[in-house]
Motif scaffolding. Structure first.
Motif, PDB file in Angstrom:
ATOM      1  N   VAL B  16       0.828  -1.198   0.000  1.00 38.50           N
ATOM      2  CA  VAL B  16       0.000   0.000   0.000  1.00 38.50           C
ATOM      3  C   VAL B  16       0.866   1.253   0.000  1.00 38.50           C
ATOM      4  O   VAL B  16       1.763   1.402   0.808  1.00 38.50           O
ATOM      5  CB  VAL B  16      -1.026  -0.033   1.163  1.00 38.50           C
ATOM      6  CG1 VAL B  16      -0.588  -0.943   2.256  1.00 38.50           C
ATOM      7  CG2 VAL B  16      -1.322   1.340   1.689  1.00 38.50           C
ATOM      8  N   THR B  17       0.587   2.125  -0.947  1.00 36.41           N
ATOM      9  CA  THR B  17       1.424   3.296  -1.157  1.00 36.41           C
ATOM     10  C   THR B  17       0.718   4.570  -0.706  1.00 36.41           C
ATOM     11  O   THR B  17      -0.481   4.567  -0.410  1.00 36.41           O
ATOM     12  CB  THR B  17       1.764   3.448  -2.647  1.00 36.41           C
ATOM     13  OG1 THR B  17       0.602   3.954  -3.308  1.00 36.41           O
ATOM     14  CG2 THR B  17       2.158   2.118  -3.251  1.00 36.41           C
ATOM     15  N   ALA B  18       1.471   5.629  -0.698  1.00 38.21           N
ATOM     16  CA  ALA B  18       0.921   6.926  -0.312  1.00 38.21           C
ATOM     17  C   ALA B  18      -0.209   7.304  -1.261  1.00 38.21           C
ATOM     18  O   ALA B  18      -1.175   7.958  -0.879  1.00 38.21           O
ATOM     19  CB  ALA B  18       2.016   7.982  -0.340  1.00 38.21           C
ATOM     20  N   GLN B  19      -0.064   6.878  -2.481  1.00 32.90           N
ATOM     21  CA  GLN B  19      -1.096   7.087  -3.492  1.00 32.90           C
ATOM     22  C   GLN B  19      -2.435   6.520  -3.011  1.00 32.90           C
ATOM     23  O   GLN B  19      -3.459   7.201  -3.071  1.00 32.90           O
ATOM     24  CB  GLN B  19      -0.668   6.323  -4.766  1.00 32.90           C
ATOM     25  CG  GLN B  19      -1.322   6.754  -6.028  1.00 32.90           C
ATOM     26  CD  GLN B  19      -0.685   8.007  -6.600  1.00 32.90           C
ATOM     27  OE1 GLN B  19      -1.280   9.063  -6.565  1.00 32.90           O
ATOM     28  NE2 GLN B  19       0.549   7.885  -7.100  1.00 32.90           N
ATOM     29  N   ASP B  20      -2.391   5.299  -2.543  1.00 33.89           N
ATOM     30  CA  ASP B  20      -3.606   4.643  -2.058  1.00 33.89           C
ATOM     31  C   ASP B  20      -4.216   5.424  -0.914  1.00 33.89           C
ATOM     32  O   ASP B  20      -5.429   5.654  -0.871  1.00 33.89           O
ATOM     33  CB  ASP B  20      -3.285   3.219  -1.573  1.00 33.89           C
ATOM     34  CG  ASP B  20      -2.676   2.383  -2.693  1.00 33.89           C
ATOM     35  OD1 ASP B  20      -3.045   2.610  -3.859  1.00 33.89           O
ATOM     36  OD2 ASP B  20      -1.826   1.528  -2.382  1.00 33.89           O
ATOM     37  N   VAL B  21      -3.373   5.817  -0.005  1.00 31.97           N
ATOM     38  CA  VAL B  21      -3.865   6.571   1.143  1.00 31.97           C
ATOM     39  C   VAL B  21      -4.529   7.854   0.669  1.00 31.97           C
ATOM     40  O   VAL B  21      -5.617   8.225   1.126  1.00 31.97           O
ATOM     41  CB  VAL B  21      -2.718   6.902   2.116  1.00 31.97           C
ATOM     42  CG1 VAL B  21      -3.232   7.735   3.266  1.00 31.97           C
ATOM     43  CG2 VAL B  21      -2.087   5.617   2.619  1.00 31.97           C
ATOM     44  N   ALA B  22      -3.882   8.524  -0.272  1.00 31.02           N
ATOM     45  CA  ALA B  22      -4.421   9.780  -0.793  1.00 31.02           C
ATOM     46  C   ALA B  22      -5.810   9.557  -1.385  1.00 31.02           C
ATOM     47  O   ALA B  22      -6.741  10.303  -1.103  1.00 31.02           O
ATOM     48  CB  ALA B  22      -3.479  10.342  -1.854  1.00 31.02           C
ATOM     49  N   ARG B  23      -5.944   8.513  -2.161  1.00 37.40           N
ATOM     50  CA  ARG B  23      -7.216   8.228  -2.792  1.00 37.40           C
ATOM     51  C   ARG B  23      -8.295   7.991  -1.738  1.00 37.40           C
ATOM     52  O   ARG B  23      -9.345   8.629  -1.751  1.00 37.40           O
ATOM     53  CB  ARG B  23      -7.092   7.007  -3.718  1.00 37.40           C
ATOM     54  CG  ARG B  23      -8.335   6.782  -4.554  1.00 37.40           C
ATOM     55  CD  ARG B  23      -8.143   5.694  -5.605  1.00 37.40           C
ATOM     56  NE  ARG B  23      -6.757   5.341  -5.867  1.00 37.40           N
ATOM     57  CZ  ARG B  23      -6.128   4.301  -5.347  1.00 37.40           C
ATOM     58  NH1 ARG B  23      -6.757   3.503  -4.515  1.00 37.40           N
ATOM     59  NH2 ARG B  23      -4.863   4.059  -5.643  1.00 37.40           N
ATOM     60  N   VAL B  24      -7.991   7.111  -0.800  1.00 35.39           N
ATOM     61  CA  VAL B  24      -8.959   6.788   0.247  1.00 35.39           C
ATOM     62  C   VAL B  24      -9.322   8.017   1.087  1.00 35.39           C
ATOM     63  O   VAL B  24     -10.471   8.221   1.444  1.00 35.39           O
ATOM     64  CB  VAL B  24      -8.419   5.658   1.144  1.00 35.39           C
ATOM     65  CG1 VAL B  24      -9.312   5.493   2.367  1.00 35.39           C
ATOM     66  CG2 VAL B  24      -8.335   4.371   0.355  1.00 35.39           C
ATOM     67  N   ALA B  25      -8.324   8.819   1.381  1.00 30.10           N
ATOM     68  CA  ALA B  25      -8.595   9.986   2.225  1.00 30.10           C
ATOM     69  C   ALA B  25      -9.185  11.124   1.404  1.00 30.10           C
ATOM     70  O   ALA B  25      -9.651  12.128   1.956  1.00 30.10           O
ATOM     71  CB  ALA B  25      -7.305  10.437   2.897  1.00 30.10           C
ATOM     72  N   GLY B  26      -9.140  10.978   0.103  1.00 28.70           N
ATOM     73  CA  GLY B  26      -9.661  12.035  -0.757  1.00 28.70           C
ATOM     74  C   GLY B  26      -8.830  13.297  -0.704  1.00 28.70           C
ATOM     75  O   GLY B  26      -9.348  14.412  -0.715  1.00 28.70           O
ATOM     76  N   VAL B  27      -7.524  13.126  -0.614  1.00 31.72           N
ATOM     77  CA  VAL B  27      -6.636  14.294  -0.602  1.00 31.72           C
ATOM     78  C   VAL B  27      -5.524  14.067  -1.611  1.00 31.72           C
ATOM     79  O   VAL B  27      -5.470  13.034  -2.271  1.00 31.72           O
ATOM     80  CB  VAL B  27      -6.028  14.505   0.793  1.00 31.72           C
ATOM     81  CG1 VAL B  27      -7.122  14.684   1.826  1.00 31.72           C
ATOM     82  CG2 VAL B  27      -5.141  13.327   1.169  1.00 31.72           C
ATOM     83  N   SER B  28      -4.644  15.031  -1.697  1.00 34.65           N
ATOM     84  CA  SER B  28      -3.558  14.881  -2.669  1.00 34.65           C
ATOM     85  C   SER B  28      -2.420  14.053  -2.094  1.00 34.65           C
ATOM     86  O   SER B  28      -2.275  13.900  -0.887  1.00 34.65           O
ATOM     87  CB  SER B  28      -3.016  16.247  -3.056  1.00 34.65           C
ATOM     88  OG  SER B  28      -2.174  16.711  -2.037  1.00 34.65           O
ATOM     89  N   LEU B  29      -1.609  13.548  -2.987  1.00 38.98           N
ATOM     90  CA  LEU B  29      -0.456  12.766  -2.605  1.00 38.98           C
ATOM     91  C   LEU B  29       0.473  13.560  -1.686  1.00 38.98           C
ATOM     92  O   LEU B  29       1.009  13.050  -0.701  1.00 38.98           O
ATOM     93  CB  LEU B  29       0.291  12.358  -3.879  1.00 38.98           C
ATOM     94  CG  LEU B  29       1.606  11.626  -3.743  1.00 38.98           C
ATOM     95  CD1 LEU B  29       1.437  10.384  -2.907  1.00 38.98           C
ATOM     96  CD2 LEU B  29       2.146  11.292  -5.116  1.00 38.98           C
ATOM     97  N   SER B  30       0.631  14.839  -2.020  1.00 33.67           N
ATOM     98  CA  SER B  30       1.544  15.667  -1.219  1.00 33.67           C
ATOM     99  C   SER B  30       1.073  15.756   0.217  1.00 33.67           C
ATOM    100  O   SER B  30       1.882  15.786   1.146  1.00 33.67           O
ATOM    101  CB  SER B  30       1.639  17.064  -1.796  1.00 33.67           C
ATOM    102  OG  SER B  30       1.145  17.116  -3.085  1.00 33.67           O
ATOM    103  N   ALA B  31      -0.213  15.808   0.379  1.00 30.50           N
ATOM    104  CA  ALA B  31      -0.761  15.916   1.727  1.00 30.50           C
ATOM    105  C   ALA B  31      -0.322  14.713   2.554  1.00 30.50           C
ATOM    106  O   ALA B  31       0.135  14.845   3.692  1.00 30.50           O
ATOM    107  CB  ALA B  31      -2.273  16.000   1.672  1.00 30.50           C
TER     108      ALA B  31
END
Lengths: 348, 348
Positions: B16-31
């Motif tokens: 699981v990558t930061a990308q996945d987290v971003a998608r699930v959280a509905g925020v940007s990768l940078s966040a």
DNA sequence: ATTATTTTTGCAAGCCCTTGCAAAAATATT
DNA sequence: AATATTTTTGCAAGGGCTTGCAAAAATAAT
């Protein structure tokens, strides 16, 4: 004195990349990559051309960047707790050699006392290790699960966790304890004692269990037992005093570890004035280098450490290349090493 | 049994990558990145939002990918040769702890015999270690130069290389040898001998040099000397036989290492029937755990290993953060540990 | 309620390498 | 000499993250 607080860009200024090599050699980046990838398709002239440039620049591929693509770091985490027990230096020697021989590097973590195994496992997983061996405390379900999910083979070394959702490599400590018992049964002494290891060590428990079984099945009993607080000489001294100070002093004692045995021998000789092995037979466990010293000549049980390490690395490297469900347990036999710390009964 | 030969894409499927987290959280990768970067600018609500998603997915940042950007791996290479000498387990204990305490991980390399230090250094540098400590054989100019170019601080531990284009942390072995000499000069024995370490070890040479100096400045001389083939008990046994078998047998011997000293004591007692320390005074070096054992009660010289490790890690972490020209050398004093392996002369 | 300031956020470029794909070059076939 | 086949090469799209910059949102000042 030039002093610079490094920034990322500062630092990478003096790092030569495949890009640089490509430019100097006048070829594409991919060509450079292929030259440094075993088995890739490159012509002979291309190879020399790239190598020349690489040598001139002193280029070394960045394996971390590579691992980003290949999903392989060639890193194996080794988590150890026991940095006091000399056998672990041998263990580390074998591990580093065996891993290096297979192209792996060793990421060594220390979880002695204070430290949290769970946390250390997390740290080492962040480095995307290809495999993990743990020879320390309780391996939590969380760790095993994490490794399982990420398909990272995990081996418990020299200990037997309760739940078996990981690979296990260990010596057959119960049989080892039996072996110790059998040897002491050959002595002319019959008042059996056990100087056990720390109460929470799975190995200590099994060694003791095997010893009890062997003695009791022979129709005798273990009349004295105590736990050393840790596997060390000084802990052994304390326990030895306790054990030998008893009114019903045992005269055939199995020590769960050589250090404890050596401490017991010294206390017996120098504090209780006993003649060894005439008045007290002793057997240890581990066969550390000094067990063979003339001062001790300690009979002991040896774990096949090198073979255990080999099994561990075999499991790891096989599972790293070929993922498969299921866990294996490899339990190797201990062997008795006879010296002269046991007063043999006259043979009939 | 499901068995799959992993391909790169196979493996990254369950990561699981930061990308996945971003998608699930509905925020940007940078966040996501910022939440996991200490000191970055993130609002409180953003932090919980991301953390929730991260926890749900079991996200762990990939520090290797991070290091590509930051140019920092938090990896320190430790190259050791001596996996036979028990003091190195202590050294490793201290190193791993000290490094971990500062957020570094230890990449351990073994260059015992066979292996090529040059090659190992190359391997470890490929991992972009932030720093490197070497306690092994000859550190080639190529290695030091490579580290210098790449601005990787390099520390020679417990040895003093000829060229000084690296940092050095060691004990003052010459002074340590003198200390040993001074202690033996307090004995009633006057036939001085030296059981030196392997002829190529810089420490062995210095310990011997200091010993000679101290003895000779006191108007005496060292009448017997031999080199052990290695720092081990069994090598000590061989050398001890040689030394004690001489017609002009020495009666006050400095052993360059405790293991050698213990071997000497055993040979003296059990093969030559000598009474210790009456007929032979002995002093060792290192203060291993068993030097304190009742069987030996070995007087010895101790290197401040923990302090040495601390200095090493201090130098490393300072230089890693702040590059500066020039190399430092830290030489720490040894201390004598008095036990009863020396027959003191009646004090006046 | 406006405007000026400070914080947060997202975009997109980049770190250093690998690799599938298609084009180019070299070799084999007729 | 022309075509078919194999090898070699380069292009470009990643892999998982950080970070400078500018836009958006929140806060402060008027």
């Amino acid at each position: 004195m030039e002093e610079t607080t490094d920034t990322a860009s500062e630092r990478n200024a003096n790092r030569v990349t495949a890009q640089d090599v490509a430019r100097v050699a006048g070829v594409s980046l991919s060509a450079v990559s292929r030259v440094f990838t075993p088995g890739a398709s490159v012509s002979a002239k291309m190879r020399v051309r790239v190598m020349d440039a690489a040598d001139k620049l002193g280029y070394q591929p960045n394996v971390l960047a590579r691992s980003l693509m290949t999903q392989r770091t060639n890193l194996v985490g080794v988590i150890l707790a026991n940095f006091k027990n000399p056998v672990y230096l041998t263990v580390l020697d074998h591990f580093t050699r065996a891993l290096q021989a297979r192209g792996f590097r060793t990421l060594l973590l220390n979880v002695s006392d204070g430290q949290d195994l769970e946390e250390m496992a997390r740290l080492v997983l962040q480095y995307s290790v290809d495999g993990l061996v743990v020879s320390a405390g309780a391996i939590s379900p969380h760790i095993t699960e994490q490794c399982y999910k990420r398909r990272i083979p995990l081996v418990a070394f020299a200990r037997r966790p309760r739940r078996a959702n990981l690979h296990v490599v260990c010596a057959d400590s119960v049989a080892g304890g039996r072996l110790a018992g059998a040897r002491l049964l050959q002595s002319r002494h019959r008042r059996f004692g056990l100087l056990a290891g720390p109460a929470n060590a799975s190995t200590a428990i099994e060694r003791g269990k095997g010893f009890y079984a062997e003695i009791e099945e022979a129709g005798h009993s273990v009349i004295a037992m105590t736990h050393a607080r840790e596997y060390s000489y000084s802990a052994g001294v304390d326990s030895a005093r306790e054990l030998l100070g008893r009114s019903d002093r045992p005269d055939a004692i199995f020590c769960a570890n050589d250090l404890l045995a050596m401490a017991l021998m010294d206390v017996a000789r120098y504090e209780f004035g006993l003649t060894l092995p005439d008045e007290l037979s002793i057997i240890g466990f581990d066969d550390v280098d000094l067990a063979a010293a003339a001062s001790y000549q300690l009979s002991t049980i040896r774990q096949p450490l090198e073979a255990m390490v080999k099994e561990t690395v075999d499991i790891l490297s096989h599972r790293i290349n070929t993922w498969s469900e299921g866990w294996e347990t490899r339990q190797l036999a201990c062997v008795a090493v006879d010296r002269s710390s046991i007063a043999l009964a006259p043979s009939d």
